[in-house]
Design a protein around this motif. Sequence first.
Motif, short mmCIF file in Angstrom:
data_model
loop_
_atom_site.label_atom_id
_atom_site.label_comp_id
_atom_site.label_asym_id
_atom_site.label_seq_id
_atom_site.Cartn_x
_atom_site.Cartn_y
_atom_site.Cartn_z
N SER A 46 0.68 -1.11 -0.11
CA SER A 46 -0.22 -0.21 0.01
C SER A 46 0.94 1.14 0.08
O SER A 46 1.98 1.39 0.63
N ASP A 47 0.39 2.56 -0.79
CA ASP A 47 1.05 3.47 -0.78
C ASP A 47 1.26 4.33 0.80
O ASP A 47 2.03 4.90 0.78
N ASP A 48 0.31 4.09 1.19
CA ASP A 48 0.07 4.68 2.60
C ASP A 48 -0.25 3.64 3.68
O ASP A 48 -1.31 2.84 3.67
N PRO A 49 0.73 3.45 4.59
CA PRO A 49 0.35 2.30 5.70
C PRO A 49 -0.69 2.54 6.44
O PRO A 49 -1.37 1.90 7.21
N ASP A 51 -3.63 3.66 5.27
CA ASP A 51 -4.94 3.52 4.16
C ASP A 51 -5.60 2.25 4.43
O ASP A 51 -4.92 1.05 4.12
N ASP A 52 -6.49 1.94 5.21
CA ASP A 52 -7.41 0.92 5.53
C ASP A 52 -7.79 0.31 4.15
O ASP A 52 -7.88 -1.21 4.12
N ASP A 53 -8.15 1.10 3.29
CA ASP A 53 -8.88 0.41 2.12
C ASP A 53 -7.86 -0.22 1.08
O ASP A 53 -7.82 -1.37 0.56
N ALA A 54 -6.55 0.47 1.18
CA ALA A 54 -5.41 -0.13 0.39
C ALA A 54 -5.06 -1.32 1.06
O ALA A 54 -4.70 -2.50 0.31
N ILE A 55 -4.90 -1.82 2.43
CA ILE A 55 -4.82 -2.82 2.96
C ILE A 55 -5.68 -4.10 2.83
O ILE A 55 -5.19 -5.05 2.62
N GLU A 56 -6.84 -3.48 2.59
CA GLU A 56 -7.91 -4.77 2.36
C GLU A 56 -7.78 -5.04 0.75
O GLU A 56 -7.97 -6.21 0.59
N MET A 57 -7.21 -3.96 0.10
CA MET A 57 -7.04 -4.51 -1.42
C MET A 57 -5.79 -5.52 -1.48
O MET A 57 -5.90 -6.56 -1.98
#
Length: 474
Positions: A46-49, A51-57
């Motif tokens: 993830s680009d931002d640690p 970012d919960d949405d990125a973590i779920e992706m």
Amino acid sequence: MTSGLGHRIGPFELLERVASGRRTSVYRAVRPGGSRPPHLVAIRISDDPADDDAIEMVKAEHQALRALKDPRFPRIVAYYSSESALAITWVEGVTLTDAAQAVRDHLVEIDPVTAVDILIEAGEALRHAHGLGRIHGHLGSQRIMLTPEGEVMILGMGVTARGRHPAYTAPEQASGDFVDWRVDQWALGAVGVELLLGDRLYEGSQAPMHAAMQGGVGPWLARVQAQHPPLARPLARMLATAAGDRYPEESTMLRDLMAARRGLKGHAKRRTLARTVMAFQDRLSAQKPLPTAIEQAPPAAAPKGRPRPVEPPPRKIPIIVTPKEEDFAPPPPTAIGPELLEEDTLRTRPLPRPVSPPRSPIDPPYDDLAPMPGFDLIDDEEVEVTHGAPELEPTEAMLDEEALDEEALEATELYTGPIDGDDEDDLPDDLPDDLPDDLPDEPRTMQPTEIAAATLAGAFALFALGYFFMYFWG
């Protein structure tokens, strides 16, 4: 971007960013100094640690690839939940987008047999994924790769795409109505048209997304019908505007594609196509963005509830020492004190006495020769060696003329036949007259075979005798 140059994810060190997705990025990473494979991987992070949405992706891609056990999909190497990163196998090769661009640039030609063979391989992989309830959803020529060995690999399974190209978007997906496994069937048909014609669907259209909603692919299907008639029917059904008019089962789709392949002449050349496109990759008029090097950046502050990323240890710079001339000088002699001049320390080991080779039994003794000293050699002229038995001096008996009389050396006729005193016919005619009448008989020795036969006969006789007594008196 929180990952800088030298930042590690597990045992892997990030080298460069190769792709940017929706809130995530893909990096090429290497295992430095490790002997355990794999040495090169692709890591999505993830680009931002925070970012919960990125973590779920990232987690969704991990779950999708974990369910798939097919060699046409990348394999999971490791999942680092604390870093929100997923490491998968690195795939070398070219995408079908590069292959179609090479056709448009007149660098290569894709024969229809190779094109339909690629569709069959990709269709088999998609059928496996659909059977497990997994849908790709954004399949396109940029997500289908050919390895240098000609193997088909499908990328992006489980990834949330940043956008979709109109050419590979089904009408119901472009309109936002619904998405099921049949959108992958549409995308695979669009890839087949691009491989056969070298042009994408809706190429040159003023409103490609509006054309995708309408599903107007008639002009491209007409060109396929004119150039490759066996493939027009299966591609027309795969690109049907209504999802219900497409193949209801992928097994039927694959059966029609294989039947069309049998109607074409030639053999598939996927490996040749992949290696040719790789050779001309730097000459393509339209190329994908080059990987961007990772800049050195300090690690960002960790969000609440998450551990701060561990900084990598500083790299050790090797120090090269140039030897000087005096480094090669011999060491000075060591002084010997009086305590070292003892008899035991100065006593030298005697050299081993050389062992002479074994003497031949027929060689005469050399007792008159002096023993060989140390390692000194004796000239051949000083010692004359005579091989063989020693010569014998003739005796008086050997030189007696009477002993060499011809009459004494006359041959005597020998008789080897049987001699029996009772039968005079067996005797030779020239026997001497004074032969005694009672000649002793020569003892005769039994042969082993005769002894064995006699023993066997005796045992048989005893056995027969015992049986006889048992039968009559038992």
